[in-house]
Write a protein that holds these residues in place. Structure first.
Motif, PDB file in Angstrom:
ATOM      1  N   ASP A 579       0.852  -1.184   0.000  1.00 30.92           N
ATOM      2  CA  ASP A 579       0.000   0.000   0.000  1.00 30.92           C
ATOM      3  C   ASP A 579       0.891   1.238   0.000  1.00 30.92           C
ATOM      4  O   ASP A 579       1.446   1.630   1.033  1.00 30.92           O
ATOM      5  CB  ASP A 579      -0.895  -0.018   1.240  1.00 30.92           C
ATOM      6  N   TYR A 580       1.026   1.897  -1.163  1.00 31.74           N
ATOM      7  CA  TYR A 580       1.916   3.051  -1.269  1.00 31.74           C
ATOM      8  C   TYR A 580       1.457   4.217  -0.393  1.00 31.74           C
ATOM      9  O   TYR A 580       2.254   5.103  -0.059  1.00 31.74           O
ATOM     10  CB  TYR A 580       1.998   3.542  -2.719  1.00 31.74           C
ATOM     11  N   ALA A 581       0.172   4.226  -0.009  1.00 32.40           N
ATOM     12  CA  ALA A 581      -0.299   5.286   0.887  1.00 32.40           C
ATOM     13  C   ALA A 581       0.445   5.239   2.215  1.00 32.40           C
ATOM     14  O   ALA A 581       0.655   6.282   2.853  1.00 32.40           O
ATOM     15  CB  ALA A 581      -1.803   5.151   1.112  1.00 32.40           C
ATOM     16  N   VAL A 582       0.868   4.052   2.631  1.00 31.45           N
ATOM     17  CA  VAL A 582       1.628   3.925   3.878  1.00 31.45           C
ATOM     18  C   VAL A 582       3.005   4.575   3.699  1.00 31.45           C
ATOM     19  O   VAL A 582       3.534   5.188   4.629  1.00 31.45           O
ATOM     20  CB  VAL A 582       1.753   2.451   4.286  1.00 31.45           C
ATOM     21  N   ILE A 587       6.569   9.534   4.524  1.00 29.48           N
ATOM     22  CA  ILE A 587       7.120  10.793   4.011  1.00 29.48           C
ATOM     23  C   ILE A 587       6.560  11.967   4.803  1.00 29.48           C
ATOM     24  O   ILE A 587       7.297  12.878   5.200  1.00 29.48           O
ATOM     25  CB  ILE A 587       6.809  10.929   2.507  1.00 29.48           C
ATOM     26  N   GLU A 588       5.263  11.944   5.072  1.00 28.14           N
ATOM     27  CA  GLU A 588       4.651  13.021   5.853  1.00 28.14           C
ATOM     28  C   GLU A 588       5.222  13.059   7.260  1.00 28.14           C
ATOM     29  O   GLU A 588       5.500  14.152   7.795  1.00 28.14           O
ATOM     30  CB  GLU A 588       3.140  12.832   5.906  1.00 28.14           C
ATOM     31  N   ALA A 589       5.424  11.898   7.870  1.00 30.47           N
ATOM     32  CA  ALA A 589       5.978  11.871   9.220  1.00 30.47           C
ATOM     33  C   ALA A 589       7.413  12.389   9.252  1.00 30.47           C
ATOM     34  O   ALA A 589       7.849  12.979  10.243  1.00 30.47           O
ATOM     35  CB  ALA A 589       5.916  10.447   9.774  1.00 30.47           C
ATOM     36  N   THR A 590       8.144  12.191   8.150  1.00 29.41           N
ATOM     37  CA  THR A 590       9.541  12.628   8.084  1.00 29.41           C
ATOM     38  C   THR A 590       9.645  14.127   7.821  1.00 29.41           C
ATOM     39  O   THR A 590      10.514  14.808   8.382  1.00 29.41           O
ATOM     40  CB  THR A 590      10.284  11.851   6.982  1.00 29.41           C
ATOM     41  N   PHE A 598      -0.694  14.520   3.217  1.00 28.30           N
ATOM     42  CA  PHE A 598      -0.197  14.097   1.908  1.00 28.30           C
ATOM     43  C   PHE A 598      -1.238  13.282   1.152  1.00 28.30           C
ATOM     44  O   PHE A 598      -1.608  13.606   0.008  1.00 28.30           O
ATOM     45  CB  PHE A 598       1.100  13.299   2.112  1.00 28.30           C
ATOM     46  N   ASN A 599      -1.723  12.225   1.735  1.00 32.93           N
ATOM     47  CA  ASN A 599      -2.662  11.369   1.009  1.00 32.93           C
ATOM     48  C   ASN A 599      -3.963  12.080   0.666  1.00 32.93           C
ATOM     49  O   ASN A 599      -4.527  11.870  -0.416  1.00 32.93           O
ATOM     50  CB  ASN A 599      -2.946  10.100   1.821  1.00 32.93           C
ATOM     51  N   ASP A 600      -4.422  12.949   1.555  1.00 31.85           N
ATOM     52  CA  ASP A 600      -5.670  13.679   1.282  1.00 31.85           C
ATOM     53  C   ASP A 600      -5.498  14.663   0.139  1.00 31.85           C
ATOM     54  O   ASP A 600      -6.455  14.972  -0.580  1.00 31.85           O
ATOM     55  CB  ASP A 600      -6.132  14.429   2.529  1.00 31.85           C
ATOM     56  N   ARG A 601      -4.293  15.188  -0.037  1.00 35.25           N
ATOM     57  CA  ARG A 601      -4.070  16.213  -1.064  1.00 35.25           C
ATOM     58  C   ARG A 601      -3.436  15.661  -2.333  1.00 35.25           C
ATOM     59  O   ARG A 601      -3.082  16.435  -3.232  1.00 35.25           O
ATOM     60  CB  ARG A 601      -3.169  17.321  -0.498  1.00 35.25           C
ATOM     61  N   LEU A 602      -3.304  14.349  -2.424  1.00 34.45           N
ATOM     62  CA  LEU A 602      -2.519  13.741  -3.498  1.00 34.45           C
ATOM     63  C   LEU A 602      -2.979  14.173  -4.889  1.00 34.45           C
ATOM     64  O   LEU A 602      -2.157  14.448  -5.766  1.00 34.45           O
ATOM     65  CB  LEU A 602      -2.574  12.209  -3.376  1.00 34.45           C
ATOM     66  N   PHE A 603      -4.276  14.242  -5.099  1.00 36.97           N
ATOM     67  CA  PHE A 603      -4.775  14.569  -6.438  1.00 36.97           C
ATOM     68  C   PHE A 603      -5.393  15.966  -6.491  1.00 36.97           C
ATOM     69  O   PHE A 603      -6.334  16.222  -7.245  1.00 36.97           O
ATOM     70  CB  PHE A 603      -5.766  13.505  -6.905  1.00 36.97           C
ATOM     71  N   THR A 604      -4.836  16.883  -5.725  1.00 37.74           N
ATOM     72  CA  THR A 604      -5.248  18.280  -5.810  1.00 37.74           C
ATOM     73  C   THR A 604      -5.013  18.797  -7.230  1.00 37.74           C
ATOM     74  O   THR A 604      -3.893  18.682  -7.752  1.00 37.74           O
ATOM     75  CB  THR A 604      -4.434  19.141  -4.822  1.00 37.74           C
TER      76      THR A 604
END
Length: 762
Positions: A579-582, A587-590, A598-604
């Motif tokens: 699951d690439y969302a993980v 990345i967001e935690a880093t 990040f995942n919520d905004r992926l396809f902005t």
């Protein structure tokens, strides 16, 4: 200003007698379609390209608009996708029919034209062939080889195509394994930006976003070929011109895309309307002369301030900058004769640009590898920043510094930890998240990695895409040393020259392309990338993979890592690949400030901006301010030509992306049919008594005890500055010594190598 005087190419040399874009672009795409015979649905795939919910182009890194055009792809972007979706296949049967020695006799174009790789392969020394293998066998053998090597003797290289998700896993693997040897293709092109801009603005990337181009009054282009390298940018330039923005271009080569443009998405312009003029002023600066040209413009701006007042933004200078007085004293003392000689430009032209600049409220400085790939490329960038700072043209809407990157995610890879510089990686955060002690020593740049292959200190090489052995300087010398490697692992989609100098243990691992469906344990997966304007975009491929035996890049990286590293309960390769969302959560935690939600905004639509402190006038420099730079030199060349010497500039054709050669048409320069050519000013040819089509040998004029020459190039008269010659990359790379690179970033000086020419014998 008489625009025609600056836009017209001399008629006694080859040139393209049409605007960029237009029917020529349509024909260029049609030719690749006919050549590659892509699998069904290629046109449907192109219609999704660079659109929200679609896949992001693997070609240039120009940004994607929130409201896309009907066709949001350019000629080269279409070529890249069609090239990926070819119906040709390089199967195990293909390799059974050809030894590696035989394959080395093919051209770059013909190697890739063999088609998509379909199976994992291992090199067999006894037969000199690549043989089919299994993924389990490949991972186990590669893991065993890596465990036997000193981690610091290995290099993990990345091309600019790998997604943010893959890049994050790759850098984590390298550091868990024990090194920071993480060069990427940025080391060969825009690392000068990362170092140079960081030094003077505190930000390693440009400050502009797309709406800035709707508000600017003046665009200054330096060494960037928009028509070939980022054609979708031409839409914004056309719109800017139509609302009255002025455009000035500095480039040794007159590139058609910055002269005039016909928009393929405007039926009227395609049929009866005139092309849109782009550059108001096109100045053919001599190679390396940008520093002197910018010094001349700044000198005139300071003269206008002394004479008229109100030109400089005194409030901005006092509050936000340091070093202005030293710069002003240095530039004021320079003589116009010296500036004309070093820049190759006339005083009146530099003064004209300065007058435009002084009257413009909002200015953007744009540049490409014509600035970065020089020994003092960092100083060229600093001088452009100097000019922008004079009137506060960084940190306001419609202003800024805007490097245009060439590869689709090369900027993003640096953002998520692909760097040889430990101070730029979040090592403490990685330690906390994954329970290990990351290496703290500096890793190898591209140049240092190539030198390590030459001297034997590099023993293992893992390449995540790219064509490293062909793309680097001194490539003939390094290629000969390549077989001494203990391990050579190449993750790729098609065959290229880096695969044909196998080491003791060599593996060719085929991966999916971005437009293909990435289906893992939890279903189809999206990936992401960052463009030149620091916008993050999601990408979702839907095409059926070229072979059922292909794996995704994250799966290949994870497979090698699992076979190499000891178990760690905090490092969950299988869960991440499923699951690439993980991975995006990691990345967001880093980097929580850059990748919030990040995942919520992926396809902005249009992507989401990762933020930029310099754009907000927060200067993360040593002084805490934007820093003026006083130029100690007026050329970015490391060695100015003397006597009969000339300066070699290498460039790519219109039918090329990096080392991928789609064909032999350099249409936008009026050149067709061959790549073994040397462009030269007709007066230079006449002075030497040479004729068009004559064969010459080009020799590097730097005397370091190693002879470097390229033989049999055919002379073509071309509209160039004096003492300048041009040849194609990568064919001319053997002329570029490894130690000719930017002083700060080690980016190779592909745009400014002193050479000597002699008539070829025989």
């Amino acid at each position: 200003m008489d625009r025609d005087d600056h836009a017209r190419q001399r008629p006694d040399t080859p040139f393209y007698d049409h605007a960029s874009g237009g029917w020529g672009s349509v024909r260029g795409m049609a030719e690749v379609l006919a050549d590659q015979k892509p699998t069904p649905g290629a046109i449907r795939t192109l219609m999704r390209q660079n659109k929200p919910g679609g896949h992001m182009c693997t070609s240039c890194a120009w940004t994607k608009p929130a409201e896309p055009h009907l066709f949001e792809f350019c000629e080269n972007g279409a070529k890249a996708t069609i090239w990926d979706l070819t119906s040709d296949r390089a199967t195990p049967e293909f390799f059974a029919a050809h030894t590696v020695t035989e394959l080395r006799g093919l051209s770059d174009h013909d190697l890739e034209k063999a088609g998509r790789l379909t199976h994992p392969l291992r090199y067999d020394h006894a037969t000199d062939r690549y043989l089919e293998t299994s993924w389990d066998e490949a991972f186990a053998a590669i893991g065993a080889e890596l465990r036997a090597l000193d981690p610091k003797s290995t290099v993990f290289y990345t091309s600019g195509r790998a997604s943010l998700e893959t890049s994050y896993l790759f850098q984590l693997f390298a550091r868990l394994y024990g090194h920071n040897n993480l060069p990427d293709s940025s080391n060969m092109c825009h690392e000068t930006t990362s170092v140079g801009l960081k030094k003077v603005t505190g930000s390693s990337v440009g400050t502009c976003i797309l709406p800035d181009f709707d508000q600017c009054d003046l665009l200054l282009f330096f060494g960037q070929n928009t028509g070939t390298n980022s054609p979708r940018f031409l839409h914004k330039l056309q719109e800017a011109k139509e609302r009255g923005c002025r455009i000035v271009t500095f480039n040794p080569v007159r590139e058609r895309g910055l002269v005039e443009f016909t928009n393929p998405q405007r039926p009227g312009q395609m049929t009866v309307r005139e092309p849109t003029p782009i550059s108001d002023l096109y100045l053919q600066v001599r190679p390396g002369g940008d520093i002197a040209a910018l010094a001349g413009i700044i000198k005139r701006v300071l003269e206008l301030e002394d004479r008229e007042g109100g030109v400089l933004d005194r409030g901005f200078l006092a509050e936000h900058t340091t070093g202005f007085d030293d710069l002003a004293a240095r530039v004021t003392a320079l003589g116009w004769g010296e500036l004309e000689r070093e820049s190759g430009l006339l005083r009146r032209d530099m003064q004209t640009v300065a007058d435009l600049y002084a009257k413009s409220e909002r200015v953007i400085g744009i540049y490409g590898m014509g600035l970065t790939q020089h020994v003092r490329g960092w100083l060229s960038i600093a001088m452009l920043v100097n000019l922008l700072l004079l009137r506060g043209n960084i940190g306001r809407d419609g202003t800024g510094i805007s490097p245009v990157r060439g590869h689709s995610n090369v900027q993003g890879q640096r953002t998520v930890g692909i760097t040889e510089k430990p101070e730029l990686a979040p090592l403490d955060k990685l330690k906390e998240m994954f329970g290990f002690e990351p290496p703290r020593d500096k890793g190898m740049t591209t140049v240092e990695a190539a030198q390590g292959v030459l001297d034997g200190t590099v023993r293992g090489f893992v390449s995540l895409g790219g064509n490293f052995a062909r793309a680097i300087p001194d490539n003939d010398r390094v290629e000969e040393a390549w077989p001494r490697l203990a391990l050579n692992v190449q993750i790729a989609t098609k065959l290229n020259r880096s695969h044909l100098r196998p080491g003791r243990s060599s593996w060719l691992l085929p991966c999916l392309v971005r437009s293909e469906e990435h289906r893992e344990a939890t279903g189809p997966q999206a990936v992401s990338m960052e463009d030149s304007l620091s916008m993050i975009h999601g990408s979702l491929g839907k095409r059926r993979p070229a072979s059922e035996h292909l794996l995704s890049e994250p799966a290949i990286v994870a497979g090698i890592a699992k076979a190499t590293l000891p178990p760690n309960p905090q490092v969950r390769w299988d869960d991440w690949v499923a699951d690439y969302a993980v991975i995006r959560d990691l990345i967001e935690a880093t980097w929580p400030d850059k990748f919030r939600d990040f995942n919520d905004r992926l396809f902005t639509p249009g992507g989401f901006h990762k933020g930029n402190a310099a754009r907000e006038r927060r200067w993360r420099t040593e002084s805490g301010r934007a820093e003026f730079t006083t130029p100690e030199a007026l050329t970015s060349l490391g060695h100015s030509p003397e006597g009969e010497e000339m300066t070699l500039v290498t460039l790519r054709s219109n039918d090329q992306f990096n080392t991928t050669v789609y064909g032999y048409s350099d249409r936008l320069r009026g050149l067709e049919g061959r790549r073994d050519i040397l462009l030269i000013n007709p007066e230079e040819m006449g002075r030497r008594g040479w004729a068009e089509g004559q064969a010459v040998t080009v020799e590097c004029a730097l005397d370091d005890g190693t002879p470097r020459a390229v033989h049999g190039l055919r002379l073509v008269p071309y509209d160039l500055p004096d003492a300048c010659v041009v040849a194609y990359y990568p064919e001319a790379n053997p002329l570029v010594p490894l130690d000719q690179h930017d002083e700060l970033s080690h980016t190779p000086a592909y745009k400014g190598i002193p050479v000597r020419l002699r008539v070829a014998v025989g």
